[in-house]
Design a protein around this motif. Structure first.
Motif, PDB file in Angstrom:
ATOM      1  N   MET A 203       0.812  -1.277   0.157  1.00 35.30           N
ATOM      2  CA  MET A 203       0.078  -0.098   0.086  1.00 35.30           C
ATOM      3  C   MET A 203       0.901   1.133   0.001  1.00 35.30           C
TER       4      MET A 203
ATOM      5  N   SER B 254      -3.097   3.860   2.528  1.00 34.64           N
ATOM      6  CA  SER B 254      -4.104   3.466   1.652  1.00 34.64           C
ATOM      7  C   SER B 254      -4.694   1.827   2.123  1.00 34.64           C
TER       8      SER B 254
ATOM      9  N   THR C 264      -5.572  -0.338  -0.434  1.00 35.28           N
ATOM     10  CA  THR C 264      -5.523  -0.883  -1.853  1.00 35.28           C
ATOM     11  C   THR C 264      -4.522  -1.964  -1.698  1.00 35.28           C
ATOM     12  N   SER C 265      -4.158  -2.312  -0.980  1.00 40.55           N
ATOM     13  CA  SER C 265      -3.207  -3.615  -0.665  1.00 40.55           C
ATOM     14  C   SER C 265      -3.565  -4.658  -1.601  1.00 40.55           C
TER      15      SER C 265
END
Length: 121
Positions: free
Chosen positions: A97, A105, A107-108
């Protein structure tokens, strides 16, 4: 590409401590800890850049939690002190991320299976 696995969760009384550990197959990436309580969105807890230069902490855990990493052991840790019932959640280790002092974030692309933390109070 990166496989991660968490451990160290458990049941603890309010005010107690736990140390979460995460082992990774590759460590040349930003990493962090997220948590999700039943019925709530997953939220970032603490993250650290691959070089250790930048760390992020959620406001509610500042002063109580400490993130650290050991590249030689490919390990990530989260020391949790003064635990509160609001910390009860499934905790996930993640990699890849974006990390800044005020942002981590969610969105890893790489996630562990999670380790459960329950704080009674």
């Amino acid at each position: 590409q990166v496989q991660v696995a968490e451990s160290g969760g458990g049941l603890v009384q309010a005010g107690g401590s736990l140390r979460l550990s995460c082992t990774a197959s590759t460590f040349a990436a930003n990493m962090g800890w997220f948590r999700q309580a039943p019925g709530k969105e997953r939220e970032g807890v603490s993250c650290i850049k691959w070089n250790g230069q930048t760390t992020y902490y959620r406001d509610s855990v500042k002063g109580r939690f400490t993130i650290s990493r050991d590249a030689s052991k490919r390990a990530l840790y989260l020391q949790m002190n003064s635990l509160k019932p609001e910390d009860t959640a499934m905790y996930y280790c993640a990699a890849g991320m974006e990390v800044r002092d005020d942002y981590c974030s969610g969105t890893s692309p790489y996630w562990g299976q999670g380790t459960r933390v329950t704080v009674s109070g």
